[in-house]
Design a protein around this motif. Structure first.
Motif, PDB file in Angstrom:
ATOM      1  N   VAL A 113       0.833  -1.198   0.000  1.00 33.27           N
ATOM      2  CA  VAL A 113       0.000   0.000   0.000  1.00 33.27           C
ATOM      3  C   VAL A 113       0.873   1.256   0.000  1.00 33.27           C
ATOM      4  O   VAL A 113       1.953   1.295   0.587  1.00 33.27           O
ATOM      5  CB  VAL A 113      -0.956   0.000   1.215  1.00 33.27           C
ATOM      6  N   ASP A 114       0.390   2.276  -0.684  1.00 30.24           N
ATOM      7  CA  ASP A 114       1.073   3.562  -0.774  1.00 30.24           C
ATOM      8  C   ASP A 114       0.661   4.413   0.432  1.00 30.24           C
ATOM      9  O   ASP A 114      -0.442   4.946   0.487  1.00 30.24           O
ATOM     10  CB  ASP A 114       0.684   4.251  -2.088  1.00 30.24           C
ATOM     11  N   TYR A 115       1.556   4.544   1.394  1.00 34.67           N
ATOM     12  CA  TYR A 115       1.242   5.303   2.608  1.00 34.67           C
ATOM     13  C   TYR A 115       0.990   6.772   2.307  1.00 34.67           C
ATOM     14  O   TYR A 115       0.276   7.446   3.054  1.00 34.67           O
ATOM     15  CB  TYR A 115       2.383   5.194   3.619  1.00 34.67           C
ATOM     16  N   SER A 116       1.559   7.293   1.227  1.00 33.37           N
ATOM     17  CA  SER A 116       1.368   8.713   0.925  1.00 33.37           C
ATOM     18  C   SER A 116      -0.085   9.019   0.579  1.00 33.37           C
ATOM     19  O   SER A 116      -0.574  10.122   0.853  1.00 33.37           O
ATOM     20  CB  SER A 116       2.296   9.149  -0.209  1.00 33.37           C
ATOM     21  N   VAL A 117      -0.794   8.048  -0.001  1.00 35.85           N
ATOM     22  CA  VAL A 117      -2.217   8.252  -0.300  1.00 35.85           C
ATOM     23  C   VAL A 117      -3.009   8.367   0.995  1.00 35.85           C
ATOM     24  O   VAL A 117      -3.893   9.223   1.144  1.00 35.85           O
ATOM     25  CB  VAL A 117      -2.759   7.101  -1.169  1.00 35.85           C
ATOM     26  N   ILE A 118      -2.696   7.492   1.950  1.00 35.21           N
ATOM     27  CA  ILE A 118      -3.370   7.551   3.257  1.00 35.21           C
ATOM     28  C   ILE A 118      -3.039   8.868   3.944  1.00 35.21           C
ATOM     29  O   ILE A 118      -3.909   9.520   4.543  1.00 35.21           O
ATOM     30  CB  ILE A 118      -2.942   6.350   4.125  1.00 35.21           C
ATOM     31  N   ASN A 119      -1.786   9.277   3.854  1.00 31.71           N
ATOM     32  CA  ASN A 119      -1.369  10.546   4.454  1.00 31.71           C
ATOM     33  C   ASN A 119      -2.169  11.716   3.866  1.00 31.71           C
ATOM     34  O   ASN A 119      -2.626  12.600   4.601  1.00 31.71           O
ATOM     35  CB  ASN A 119       0.119  10.757   4.205  1.00 31.71           C
ATOM     36  N   ASN A 201     -18.644  10.604  17.819  1.00 30.14           N
ATOM     37  CA  ASN A 201     -18.109  11.889  18.263  1.00 30.14           C
ATOM     38  C   ASN A 201     -17.867  12.850  17.105  1.00 30.14           C
ATOM     39  O   ASN A 201     -17.142  13.833  17.254  1.00 30.14           O
ATOM     40  CB  ASN A 201     -16.816  11.674  19.046  1.00 30.14           C
ATOM     41  N   GLY A 202     -18.475  12.538  15.953  1.00 28.78           N
ATOM     42  CA  GLY A 202     -18.464  13.471  14.839  1.00 28.78           C
ATOM     43  C   GLY A 202     -17.176  13.530  14.048  1.00 28.78           C
ATOM     44  O   GLY A 202     -16.978  14.474  13.269  1.00 28.78           O
ATOM     45  N   MET A 203     -16.294  12.552  14.215  1.00 31.00           N
ATOM     46  CA  MET A 203     -15.059  12.561  13.444  1.00 31.00           C
ATOM     47  C   MET A 203     -15.299  12.003  12.042  1.00 31.00           C
ATOM     48  O   MET A 203     -16.238  11.246  11.816  1.00 31.00           O
ATOM     49  CB  MET A 203     -13.969  11.779  14.175  1.00 31.00           C
ATOM     50  N   LYS A 204     -14.409  12.366  11.128  1.00 29.46           N
ATOM     51  CA  LYS A 204     -14.566  11.975   9.730  1.00 29.46           C
ATOM     52  C   LYS A 204     -13.711  10.748   9.431  1.00 29.46           C
ATOM     53  O   LYS A 204     -12.502  10.739   9.698  1.00 29.46           O
ATOM     54  CB  LYS A 204     -14.179  13.138   8.816  1.00 29.46           C
ATOM     55  N   LEU A 205     -14.360   9.736   8.855  1.00 33.21           N
ATOM     56  CA  LEU A 205     -13.707   8.457   8.604  1.00 33.21           C
ATOM     57  C   LEU A 205     -13.716   8.164   7.115  1.00 33.21           C
ATOM     58  O   LEU A 205     -14.677   8.465   6.409  1.00 33.21           O
ATOM     59  CB  LEU A 205     -14.430   7.340   9.359  1.00 33.21           C
ATOM     60  N   ALA A 206     -12.636   7.548   6.630  1.00 32.99           N
ATOM     61  CA  ALA A 206     -12.529   7.261   5.203  1.00 32.99           C
ATOM     62  C   ALA A 206     -11.918   5.886   4.992  1.00 32.99           C
ATOM     63  O   ALA A 206     -11.287   5.313   5.890  1.00 32.99           O
ATOM     64  CB  ALA A 206     -11.685   8.324   4.504  1.00 32.99           C
ATOM     65  N   VAL A 207     -12.093   5.368   3.763  1.00 29.82           N
ATOM     66  CA  VAL A 207     -11.492   4.097   3.356  1.00 29.82           C
ATOM     67  C   VAL A 207     -10.686   4.332   2.089  1.00 29.82           C
ATOM     68  O   VAL A 207     -11.190   4.885   1.116  1.00 29.82           O
ATOM     69  CB  VAL A 207     -12.566   3.021   3.090  1.00 29.82           C
ATOM     70  N   HIS A 208      -9.434   3.918   2.119  1.00 26.57           N
ATOM     71  CA  HIS A 208      -8.604   3.902   0.911  1.00 26.57           C
ATOM     72  C   HIS A 208      -8.603   2.480   0.375  1.00 26.57           C
ATOM     73  O   HIS A 208      -8.105   1.562   1.033  1.00 26.57           O
ATOM     74  CB  HIS A 208      -7.175   4.341   1.222  1.00 26.57           C
ATOM     75  N   VAL A 209      -9.200   2.277  -0.796  1.00 24.33           N
ATOM     76  CA  VAL A 209      -9.255   0.941  -1.393  1.00 24.33           C
ATOM     77  C   VAL A 209      -7.943   0.685  -2.126  1.00 24.33           C
ATOM     78  O   VAL A 209      -7.641   1.329  -3.134  1.00 24.33           O
ATOM     79  CB  VAL A 209     -10.463   0.798  -2.343  1.00 24.33           C
ATOM     80  N   HIS A 210      -7.182  -0.262  -1.611  1.00 28.80           N
ATOM     81  CA  HIS A 210      -5.875  -0.600  -2.168  1.00 28.80           C
ATOM     82  C   HIS A 210      -6.033  -1.699  -3.211  1.00 28.80           C
ATOM     83  O   HIS A 210      -6.601  -2.756  -2.927  1.00 28.80           O
ATOM     84  CB  HIS A 210      -4.948  -1.060  -1.043  1.00 28.80           C
ATOM     85  N   ASN A 211      -5.512  -1.464  -4.398  1.00 23.75           N
ATOM     86  CA  ASN A 211      -5.668  -2.416  -5.495  1.00 23.75           C
ATOM     87  C   ASN A 211      -4.405  -3.221  -5.787  1.00 23.75           C
ATOM     88  O   ASN A 211      -4.362  -3.970  -6.762  1.00 23.75           O
ATOM     89  CB  ASN A 211      -6.104  -1.672  -6.763  1.00 23.75           C
ATOM     90  N   GLY A 212      -3.393  -3.059  -4.956  1.00 21.27           N
ATOM     91  CA  GLY A 212      -2.148  -3.772  -5.188  1.00 21.27           C
ATOM     92  C   GLY A 212      -2.080  -5.085  -4.439  1.00 21.27           C
ATOM     93  O   GLY A 212      -3.096  -5.735  -4.168  1.00 21.27           O
ATOM     94  N   SER A 213      -0.869  -5.466  -4.094  1.00 24.15           N
ATOM     95  CA  SER A 213      -0.642  -6.738  -3.406  1.00 24.15           C
ATOM     96  C   SER A 213      -1.029  -6.629  -1.933  1.00 24.15           C
ATOM     97  O   SER A 213      -0.733  -5.618  -1.275  1.00 24.15           O
ATOM     98  CB  SER A 213       0.837  -7.123  -3.536  1.00 24.15           C
TER      99      SER A 213
END
Length: 234
Positions: A113-119, A201-213
């Motif tokens: 996974v590309d950590y920079s995308v999550i960042n 508690n009103g925080m914003k949550l996201a999902v990064h769909v990883h298409n690699g290995s």
């Protein structure tokens, strides 16, 4: 970009017995390297050289192998769980002066996974999960109706698509502060419980769909497939 990484290495690996009766799961070899070394090297590829490793089961073996991390070009700080605390519970054990975002990985994963995308996503969101697409075959014809007996569609032996939790998380500084203030140290809290708390508690949550290995090595059949002793289903 992330400065810090966190690897969960305290699990007992019961589904990998008898292998893990002697060797902690993160030290099981894949090729000529243990799983946790592959995770560390991937973090280092993204410039992450300060890494926390949570330990519990056979912790002395893990610590003896990794030492201070210098052989891998990183600095390792150990988080010692008195008993199993879950992913979120382990984060509550971070040093009191820790105040930054962090990338968290389960200790039984091999993933590119590309950590920079999550960042980048953490600029807008407070907690980012890594999602992995999986297709599950259904061995029967699936009938679709519109709430009445009328048949709307018939799909023979479809593959249902799901996004599963990939076990890698981007945790913002805001969430770290929340954990420190609301989760007692050494209390068991898993990630499903944490994300519900975040949502409430009103925080914003996201999902990064990883298409690699991506390989989860938590089950014997998965480990055997990855090491060439079985059919790879991932």
């Amino acid at each position: 970009m992330f400065k810090y990484g966190f690897i969960m290495a305290g699990g007992q690996g019961k589904r990998l017995r008898p292998l893990t009766a002697a060797i902690p799961k993160p030290l099981l070899p894949v090729g000529d390297k243990p799983i946790i070394q592959l995770i560390i090297e991937h973090m280092k590829d993204f410039g992450i050289v300060d890494i926390f490793v949570s330990v519990n089961y056979k912790k002395e073996i893990v610590k003896s192998f990794l030492r201070d991390g210098s052989r891998y070009g990183v600095n390792i700080t150990y988080i010692e769980e008195l008993e199993r605390t879950g992913t979120a519970g382990s984060l509550a054990l971070l040093p009191d002066d820790f105040n930054d975002k962090i990338i968290v990985s389960n200790g039984d994963l091999i993933c590119d996974v590309d950590y920079s995308v999550i960042n980048d996503l953490l600029r807008e969101y407070d907690l980012v999960l890594t999602g992995i697409e999986r297709k599950v075959p259904v061995d029967f014809g699936v009938l679709k109706m519109n709430g009445s007996p009328e048949l709307v569609d018939w799909e023979e032996k479809p593959k249902l698509k799901y996004i599963i939790n990939g076990g890698i998380y981007g945790i913002s500084q805001k969430v770290i502060t929340y954990i420190r203030e609301n989760i007692p140290k050494h209390q068991y809290i898993d990630m499903p419980s944490l994300w519900r708390m975040m949502k409430d508690n009103g925080m914003k949550l996201a999902v990064h769909v990883h298409n690699g290995s991506w390989h989860d090595v938590g089950r014997m059949e998965d480990y055997m497939a990855l090491t060439g002793n079985g059919e790879d289903s991932s």
